[in-house]
Enzyme design. Structure first.
Site, PDB file in Angstrom:
ATOM      1  N   ILE A 154      43.164 -44.908   5.580  1.00 22.61           N
ATOM      2  CA  ILE A 154      43.855 -43.668   5.220  1.00 22.61           C
ATOM      3  C   ILE A 154      44.205 -43.757   3.741  1.00 22.61           C
ATOM      4  CG2 ILE A 154      45.872 -42.208   5.691  1.00 22.61           C
ATOM      5  CD1 ILE A 154      45.956 -43.470   8.526  1.00 22.61           C
ATOM      6  N   GLY A 155      43.946 -42.694   3.001  1.00 24.50           N
ATOM      7  CA  GLY A 155      44.209 -42.706   1.561  1.00 24.50           C
ATOM      8  C   GLY A 155      45.394 -41.838   1.190  1.00 24.50           C
ATOM      9  N   ASP A 156      45.385 -41.370  -0.038  1.00 29.18           N
ATOM     10  CA  ASP A 156      46.508 -40.581  -0.554  1.00 29.18           C
ATOM     11  C   ASP A 156      46.440 -39.107  -0.180  1.00 29.18           C
ATOM     12  OD1 ASP A 156      44.132 -40.564  -2.278  1.00 29.18           O
ATOM     13  OD2 ASP A 156      45.288 -39.152  -3.477  1.00 29.18           O
ATOM     14  N   THR A 193      36.854 -35.600  -4.028  1.00 30.74           N
ATOM     15  CA  THR A 193      37.997 -35.020  -3.313  1.00 30.74           C
ATOM     16  C   THR A 193      38.226 -33.629  -3.887  1.00 30.74           C
ATOM     17  OG1 THR A 193      39.012 -37.157  -2.948  1.00 30.74           O
ATOM     18  CG2 THR A 193      40.510 -35.271  -3.003  1.00 30.74           C
ATOM     19  N   GLY A 195      42.549 -43.627  -4.383  1.00 30.99           N
ATOM     20  CA  GLY A 195      43.583 -43.271  -3.413  1.00 30.99           C
ATOM     21  C   GLY A 195      44.685 -44.290  -3.255  1.00 30.99           C
ATOM     22  N   THR A 235      43.576 -36.467  -7.317  1.00 23.93           N
ATOM     23  CA  THR A 235      42.269 -37.020  -6.935  1.00 23.93           C
ATOM     24  C   THR A 235      42.047 -38.310  -7.711  1.00 23.93           C
ATOM     25  OG1 THR A 235      39.882 -36.675  -7.187  1.00 23.93           O
ATOM     26  CG2 THR A 235      41.300 -35.406  -8.632  1.00 23.93           C
ATOM     27  N   GLY A 236      41.254 -39.207  -7.132  1.00 22.67           N
ATOM     28  CA  GLY A 236      40.989 -40.477  -7.820  1.00 22.67           C
ATOM     29  C   GLY A 236      41.141 -41.644  -6.874  1.00 22.67           C
TER      30      GLY A 236
END
Lengths: 310, 310
Positions: A200-202, A171, A225, A222-223
């Site tokens: 859908i992520g963060d 990311t 999510g 990042t990481g």
């Protein structure tokens, strides 16, 4: 105030062989963003340019080179925020455009909304003149290999994506303060390798992947999510800084707190409104770079800070 | 601890003529949720039942009776969160299912993810056996009228949706604490009247529309979605309570703070882990009800608390 920009290229279990590509990519991106700041661009122009640079680079999981979902498709998402008025734009489930971050910026500037997804986001992008590209043109060879590796290890690993820190590595994000003291943040991703269709992520979530407030500072995360969005990692860092912590302490405390509570890793880059830098990651590695006082600083290992002339 | 449940039926510029329907609906919903708590259900069962009840009721902007987008379609979204481990599930851009909140709960329990949208969410719902319904079966006469009114006032009002507090009135939510002290929160909505196709609001966002943490409390929000998501309203309230404020003061302070910063209105319902109740709204009205100590309390005007026996 002298402009500053910081970028990251993703937190995760990055292998030795990928370090040089990440270093090259974050340094190109941070210079692209800094150039905007030096040539009359504001913080929003700067973070968009930095992220656009990494969306074009297959060393990162954003734009071209994004990881694939279980159907072998790219589904990307991005967000951007302007700290003066907290205005924000985000997109998700984008399959056919090279630069999700630029569509997110149009959501911010050209709609009454903050977040568009799926077919509606596609229609909006076309209306705004973004060029549609064949979905397969965004797929890199290494993304195909990563999905194959994931699928060959069996279905039950789906629940362990985060713990293994596979995929989703890369990311990208940027945080900038311009000469007027305005702060902007941009974050863009292909998500997590082998994700379900529609996941859908963060990254597109204000408070999860992105936050900017001229009164406090800006953060891109990042990481893993799902953990970042449950913990509201970017907003947690903002609140810690609002409570008096400096950028570095706030970033460290929030990342450690998230990992302790949710048992997954993450990283974040932070600028305070005073220009203090915060960088922390609980993953093995995170590529980052920033420009301050005409020098480029960068690193990828814990407790590593390299520098070179601008 | 004696279980408690609180629900809301949306903050906004609710007309006189709609008050009775809202009162009836929130009281039915809060009793449905409380019954679960009395019959061995946990907080998650309780908030789901309360929201399901309001998703069936056309007095609310969720499930049947949702507002329409610019294409005349229903596009719904919902989220649910479990405070013990911060686990969460959310869905967005749902067009063909009666109960988005129940699909969100399945995302929480049956996937490694926290948020599914669009076609992926539809495929997942079908795989889990949710019954697909004709999209038009979710459209009420008053939703059609509201969109017509909106369209007839001209295009340029799109940017003033929030300020006029039109549409979007009637997002629903519930917060419960069960006998084991676990907290759950659920929020569901049809979004904002005359929204762009693909618009995603605050309701499915952890930290925006919904937050639950057994160590602190739970919150469901309602109001101008774009403002709530930029301000991370639910997470802001959590952080204020973590800092020592009681539920009522934290809720009031955050709602007032959001409206002062972003010039749009919102409301929130809050339970602290100790069972203290917080209710505040900067809109004209917000319907709410809660059950505590075998009484039903409810209201819709500022400084109004009515009560009746359970």
């Amino acid at each position: 105030m002298k402009p500053i920009i910081i970028v990251h290229g993703g937190a995760g279990d990055i292998s030795e062989s990928r370090i040089q590509g990440k270093f090259d990519g974050v340094k190109v991106a941070v210079r692209a963003g800094y150039e905007k700041l030096m040539n009359g661009g504001n913080a929003l122009d700067s973070v968009e340019a930095a992220v656009v640079s990494m969306e074009l680079d297959e060393n990162f999981n954003a734009g071209y080179g994004s990881v694939l979902n279980l159907n072998g498709e790219v589904e990307m998402e991005a967000s951007i925020m302007w700290g003066q008025d907290l205005n924000s734009g985000a997109v998700t489930l984008i399959k056919e455009f090279q630069h999700p971050i630029s569509i997110a910026r149009k959501v911010l500037t050209d709609t009454p909304h903050s977040f568009l997804g799926g077919n509606g986001a596609k229609l909006f992008a076309l209306e705004k003149g973004f060029q549609q590209v064949p979905p397969e043109s965004l797929i890199s060879e290494s993304a195909k290999e990563a999905l194959n590796d994931f699928l060959n290890k069996g279905d039950d690993q789906r629940t362990e994506i985060g713990k293994k820190d596979e995929g989703g590595v890369g990311t990208v994000g940027a945080v900038a303060i311009d000469a007027d003291g305005h702060i902007a943040v941009a974050t863009s991703t292909g998500g997590i390798n082998g994700k379900m269709v529609g996941r859908i992520g963060d990254t597109p979530l204000i408070g999860g992947g992105t936050y900017a407030d001229d009164n406090v500072g800006g953060i891109s995360t990042t990481g893993h999510g799902e953990s970042i969005l449950k913990y509201c990692l970017a907003h947690t860092i903002i609140k810690l800084m609002e409570g008096g912590l400096d950028a570095d302490t706030a970033t460290r405390q929030a990342v450690i707190g998230m990992t302790a509570r949710l048992n997954n890793t993450a990283g974040a880059i932070t600028l305070s409104k005073n220009g203090d830098v915060g960088i922390h990651f609980s993953s093995k590695r995170m590529a980052w770079a920033y420009v301050k006082n005409d020098k480029v600083y960068y690193g990828i290992e814990h407790d590593q800070t390299l520098e070179e002339p601008l």
